[in-house]
Scaffold this motif. Structure first.
Motif, PDB file in Angstrom:
ATOM      1  N   LYS A   1       0.846  -1.184   0.000  1.00 10.15           N
ATOM      2  CA  LYS A   1       0.000   0.000   0.000  1.00 10.15           C
ATOM      3  C   LYS A   1       0.889   1.243   0.000  1.00 10.15           C
ATOM      4  N   LEU A   2       0.722   2.070  -1.024  1.00 10.19           N
ATOM      5  CA  LEU A   2       1.489   3.308  -1.151  1.00 10.19           C
ATOM      6  C   LEU A   2       0.562   4.493  -0.956  1.00 10.19           C
ATOM      7  N   SER A   3       1.012   5.486  -0.185  1.00 10.33           N
ATOM      8  CA  SER A   3       0.194   6.678   0.052  1.00 10.33           C
ATOM      9  C   SER A   3       1.071   7.918   0.008  1.00 10.33           C
ATOM     10  N   LEU A   4       0.495   8.985  -0.500  1.00  4.79           N
ATOM     11  CA  LEU A   4       1.168  10.285  -0.530  1.00  4.79           C
ATOM     12  C   LEU A   4       0.175  11.338  -0.070  1.00  4.79           C
ATOM     13  N   GLU A   5       0.547  12.067   0.975  1.00  8.25           N
ATOM     14  CA  GLU A   5      -0.319  13.106   1.531  1.00  8.25           C
ATOM     15  C   GLU A   5       0.232  14.471   1.143  1.00  8.25           C
ATOM     16  N   LEU A   6      -0.593  15.266   0.470  1.00  7.10           N
ATOM     17  CA  LEU A   6      -0.215  16.613   0.056  1.00  7.10           C
ATOM     18  C   LEU A   6      -0.917  17.613   0.959  1.00  7.10           C
ATOM     19  N   ASN A   7      -0.160  18.486   1.591  1.00  7.84           N
ATOM     20  CA  ASN A   7      -0.721  19.475   2.502  1.00  7.84           C
ATOM     21  C   ASN A   7      -0.539  20.883   1.950  1.00  7.84           C
ATOM     22  N   ARG A   8      -1.569  21.670   2.070  1.00  7.33           N
ATOM     23  CA  ARG A   8      -1.473  23.060   1.606  1.00  7.33           C
ATOM     24  C   ARG A   8      -0.405  23.809   2.401  1.00  7.33           C
TER      25      ARG A   8
ATOM     26  N   ALA B   1       5.026  10.807   2.842  1.00  7.58           N
ATOM     27  CA  ALA B   1       4.939   9.568   2.069  1.00  7.58           C
ATOM     28  C   ALA B   1       4.835   8.378   3.021  1.00  7.58           C
ATOM     29  N   PHE B   2       3.998   7.416   2.649  1.00  2.86           N
ATOM     30  CA  PHE B   2       3.765   6.235   3.483  1.00  2.86           C
ATOM     31  C   PHE B   2       3.867   4.976   2.621  1.00  2.86           C
ATOM     32  N   LYS B   3       4.447   3.928   3.197  1.00  6.86           N
ATOM     33  CA  LYS B   3       4.467   2.612   2.572  1.00  6.86           C
ATOM     34  C   LYS B   3       3.936   1.625   3.594  1.00  6.86           C
ATOM     35  N   ASN B   4       2.848   0.952   3.219  1.00  6.56           N
ATOM     36  CA  ASN B   4       2.170   0.046   4.150  1.00  6.56           C
ATOM     37  C   ASN B   4       1.838   0.765   5.461  1.00  6.56           C
ATOM     38  N   GLU B   5       1.360   2.017   5.303  1.00  5.04           N
ATOM     39  CA  GLU B   5       0.909   2.868   6.404  1.00  5.04           C
ATOM     40  C   GLU B   5       2.027   3.264   7.363  1.00  5.04           C
ATOM     41  N   ARG B   6       3.269   3.075   6.954  1.00  2.20           N
ATOM     42  CA  ARG B   6       4.412   3.506   7.759  1.00  2.20           C
ATOM     43  C   ARG B   6       5.010   4.770   7.138  1.00  2.20           C
ATOM     44  N   LEU B   7       5.162   5.823   7.963  1.00  5.38           N
ATOM     45  CA  LEU B   7       5.704   7.087   7.483  1.00  5.38           C
ATOM     46  C   LEU B   7       7.161   6.901   7.078  1.00  5.38           C
TER      47      LEU B   7
ATOM     48  N   THR C   1      10.870   8.275   6.215  1.00  4.72           N
ATOM     49  CA  THR C   1      11.714   9.422   6.556  1.00  4.72           C
ATOM     50  C   THR C   1      12.209  10.121   5.295  1.00  4.72           C
ATOM     51  N   ARG C   2      12.362   9.359   4.213  1.00  2.94           N
ATOM     52  CA  ARG C   2      12.727   9.948   2.913  1.00  2.94           C
ATOM     53  C   ARG C   2      11.612   9.668   1.919  1.00  2.94           C
ATOM     54  N   GLN C   3      11.060  10.717   1.348  1.00  4.98           N
ATOM     55  CA  GLN C   3       9.971  10.535   0.391  1.00  4.98           C
ATOM     56  C   GLN C   3      10.418   9.735  -0.825  1.00  4.98           C
ATOM     57  N   SER C   4      11.676   9.847  -1.192  1.00  4.29           N
ATOM     58  CA  SER C   4      12.180   9.141  -2.375  1.00  4.29           C
ATOM     59  C   SER C   4      12.084   7.624  -2.220  1.00  4.29           C
ATOM     60  N   ASP C   5      11.951   7.126  -0.982  1.00  4.59           N
ATOM     61  CA  ASP C   5      11.812   5.682  -0.764  1.00  4.59           C
ATOM     62  C   ASP C   5      10.473   5.156  -1.276  1.00  4.59           C
ATOM     63  N   LEU C   6       9.559   6.073  -1.613  1.00  7.73           N
ATOM     64  CA  LEU C   6       8.281   5.650  -2.188  1.00  7.73           C
ATOM     65  C   LEU C   6       8.451   5.208  -3.643  1.00  7.73           C
ATOM     66  N   ILE C   7       9.515   5.703  -4.290  1.00 13.31           N
ATOM     67  CA  ILE C   7       9.762   5.405  -5.704  1.00 13.31           C
ATOM     68  C   ILE C   7      10.359   4.010  -5.841  1.00 13.31           C
ATOM     69  N   GLY C   8       9.867   3.250  -6.772  1.00 13.72           N
ATOM     70  CA  GLY C   8      10.418   1.914  -7.015  1.00 13.72           C
ATOM     71  C   GLY C   8       9.357   0.857  -7.180  1.00 13.72           C
ATOM     72  N   PRO C   9       8.498   0.644  -6.161  1.00 16.45           N
ATOM     73  CA  PRO C   9       7.469  -0.394  -6.310  1.00 16.45           C
ATOM     74  C   PRO C   9       6.506  -0.117  -7.465  1.00 16.45           C
ATOM     75  N   LEU C  10       6.278   1.156  -7.752  1.00 20.51           N
ATOM     76  CA  LEU C  10       5.371   1.541  -8.831  1.00 20.51           C
ATOM     77  C   LEU C  10       6.102   2.502  -9.755  1.00 20.51           C
ATOM     78  N   ARG C  11       6.192   2.152 -11.037  1.00 25.68           N
ATOM     79  CA  ARG C  11       6.837   3.033 -12.016  1.00 25.68           C
ATOM     80  C   ARG C  11       5.868   3.289 -13.166  1.00 25.68           C
ATOM     81  N   SER C  12       5.992   4.467 -13.761  1.00 20.42           N
ATOM     82  CA  SER C  12       5.095   4.815 -14.858  1.00 20.42           C
ATOM     83  C   SER C  12       5.812   5.722 -15.851  1.00 20.42           C
ATOM     84  N   VAL C  13       5.297   5.730 -17.056  1.00 23.69           N
ATOM     85  CA  VAL C  13       5.730   6.662 -18.095  1.00 23.69           C
ATOM     86  C   VAL C  13       4.476   7.359 -18.608  1.00 23.69           C
TER      87      VAL C  13
END
Length: 332
Positions: free
Chosen positions: A45-52, A58-64, A66-78
């Motif tokens: 489960k990947l989540s990204l919270e955007l705050n005004r 960034a969360f992976k499996n509901e775990r915050l 520390t580096r947002q870049s760690d969200l990159i990898g499991p899901l890639r797109s073009v």
């Protein structure tokens, strides 16, 4: 609605939107935050919270993370949208944005480099414009420390950008040849915002960029603008040796963008063994029927695609019958 869906996948896979870099532009008008969530393979489960106010989380499996870049990898797109045509005919910032997104998917650490460089550049500019020094010696000591850091980060960004273009070129050139019935040869030229002297070497390039920053210091003191570094980079696309931005036809420019996107798909699949998701945002309206079929035939059987369109009747081919159709209705 349909473009927002594709943009959400893009954000979760790259932390970037082709539309805007500002969180405020990505949040519904009367809301303080927006949350994107995706369930992918292996029940991740990947989540990204955007705050005004307060940035992103960034969360992976509901775990915050520390580096947002760690969200990159499991899901890639073009992604491919009508805005991507600005890659060829638009300002250099479009090409830098495209290049950064590609490098980031290959090397997630790149996002940290870009954040560090942006911060250094911003602080350096503020230093020239808002800070008064007691003596020229104090000024030089402080600017020297900035130059050392900027030269090091600049070198690492330049190396990664040039490296990815060198890997992309043969694949994109092959697609350009295929899409143009062997009539067009594509070349991609990296135009760095620093003079990269000699062979690729972190030490040599870093020392060279430090000298260039020093040489430009008197001018920079007057204008407050740094004219050396990755923020001045550009990329040139040549078709049969001719600059496609200035002299390429609309058809040639569209073909280049198609070739680049197909090359991205192939490169990522080669490196990671798994195809990224292809996002096509109402792009068929920008292509003639021949190029539509070439694109869909090339990717339809090999890649997972999310395609937005206003008229399903415009799609042809066997892969359409194997596709899942979803209709989004407007409301409010």
């Amino acid at each position: 609605g349909k473009s927002n869906l594709l943009e959400s996948v893009e954000l979760l896979s790259s932390l970037r939107s082709h539309r805007s870099n500002r969180n405020q532009d990505l949040i519904y008008w009367d809301q303080e935050k927006a949350t994107l969530t995706a369930m992918i393979e292996d029940d991740q489960k990947l989540s990204l919270e955007l705050n005004r106010k307060g940035g992103r989380k960034a969360f992976k499996n509901e775990r915050l993370l520390t580096r947002q870049s760690d969200l990159i990898g499991p899901l890639r797109s073009v992604g491919f949208s009508a805005l991507d045509l600005e890659l060829i005919r638009g300002e250099p910032s479009f090409r830098r944005h495209w290049l950064d997104r590609l490098v980031q998917q290959i090397e997630p650490i790149y996002s940290d480099l870009m954040s560090r460089y942006s911060r250094l550049l911003r602080q350096r500019t503020q230093l020239w414009r808002n800070f008064s020094f007691e003596s020229e010696k104090d000024q030089n000591i402080l600017i020297d420390s900035f130059d050392m850091q900027m030269a090091l980060v600049s070198t690492r960004i330049h190396r990664r950008r040039r490296r990815i273009l060198n890997r992309l070129l043969p694949i994109a050139s092959s697609w350009q040849k295929h899409l143009s019935d062997s009539k067009e040869k594509l070349n991609i030229v990296y135009l760095p915002g620093s003079k990269l002297e000699g062979e690729e070497s972190e030490r040599l390039w870093r020392e060279s960029i430090e000298r260039q920053l020093l040489d430009m210091r008197s001018e920079e003191k007057l204008t407050g603008n740094c004219r050396i570094g990755p923020h001045r980079d550009d990329v040139q696309f040549l078709v049969n040796g001719v600059d496609a931005r200035r002299f390429g036809s609309a058809g040639q420019q569209r073909t280049i963008v198609l070739a680049l996107k197909l090359a991205e798909l192939e490169l990522i699949k080669t490196l990671y063994g798994k195809s990224p998701i292809l996002l096509l945002d109402d792009v068929l309206a920008e292509l003639d029927p021949k190029r539509q079929l070439l694109l869909l035939d090339a990717v339809g059987q090999k890649h997972q695609c999310l395609i937005s369109a206003t008229h399903v009747e415009s799609f042809e081919g066997e892969w359409v019958r194997n596709s899942q159709l979803m209709q989004l209705d407007s409301f409010g």
